[in-house]
Design a protein around this motif. Structure first.
Motif, short mmCIF file in Angstrom:
data_model
loop_
_atom_site.label_atom_id
_atom_site.label_comp_id
_atom_site.label_asym_id
_atom_site.label_seq_id
_atom_site.Cartn_x
_atom_site.Cartn_y
_atom_site.Cartn_z
N UNK A 133 5.87 12.65 9.03
CA UNK A 133 7.11 12.48 8.12
C UNK A 133 7.03 13.56 7.10
N UNK A 134 5.92 13.64 6.31
CA UNK A 134 5.49 14.66 5.07
C UNK A 134 6.09 15.92 5.75
N UNK A 135 5.58 16.22 7.01
CA UNK A 135 5.59 17.72 7.49
C UNK A 135 7.26 17.97 7.89
N UNK A 136 7.88 16.78 8.40
CA UNK A 136 9.40 17.29 8.60
C UNK A 136 10.01 17.29 7.03
N UNK A 159 0.72 -1.06 -0.03
CA UNK A 159 0.28 -0.11 0.07
C UNK A 159 0.73 1.25 -0.12
N UNK A 160 0.38 2.05 -0.45
CA UNK A 160 1.04 3.51 -0.76
C UNK A 160 0.70 4.35 0.68
N UNK A 161 1.69 5.18 0.78
CA UNK A 161 1.33 6.28 2.12
C UNK A 161 0.01 6.99 2.07
N UNK A 162 -0.43 7.38 0.69
CA UNK A 162 -1.92 7.74 0.70
C UNK A 162 -2.95 6.71 0.84
N UNK A 163 -2.65 5.62 0.61
CA UNK A 163 -3.75 4.62 1.05
C UNK A 163 -3.80 4.36 2.50
N UNK A 164 -2.69 4.25 3.03
CA UNK A 164 -2.42 4.03 4.36
C UNK A 164 -3.03 5.17 5.16
N UNK A 202 1.79 9.18 11.86
CA UNK A 202 3.52 9.05 11.51
C UNK A 202 3.73 9.47 10.00
N UNK A 203 2.86 9.09 9.16
CA UNK A 203 3.06 9.42 7.59
C UNK A 203 2.90 11.08 7.56
#
Length: 88
Positions: free
Chosen positions: A79-82, A2-7, A75-76
């Motif tokens: 991580x994207x924000x960082x 699964x992609x990050x978007x799906x998760x 967490x995703x």
């Protein structure tokens, strides 16, 4: 895989369920009834006690799984924000 978007979407969906009063009411009602059934059983009713306990554990596992999906989403997002902060 699964992609990050799906998760992340699964996390959003899980949070929606966890915050739903209907879902919470059903789960809490089932937890209460299984606990009561366990407590009201006789010492010699091992099969009933085991079945009731397994039902209770399944409900707890369901809620924990949903909470885990929310944690993965968080967490995703973190991580994207960082990553965006580092780019700036």
């Amino acid at each position: 895989m699964k992609t990050d978007e799906q998760l992340a979407q699964e996390g959003n969906d899980a949070e929606t369920l966890l915050n739903s009063t209907a879902f919470s009411g059903v789960v809490n009602g089932l937890l209460e009834s299984t606990f009561e059934k366990f407590c009201m059983s006789e010492n010699g009713e091992e099969s009933l006690r085991e079945d009731t306990y397994q039902g209770y554990r399944a409900l707890v596992s369901l809620v924990d799984t949903l909470k885990g999906k929310v944690a993965v989403r968080d967490q995703i997002n973190e991580r994207a924000s960082e990553s965006r902060s580092e780019e700036e």
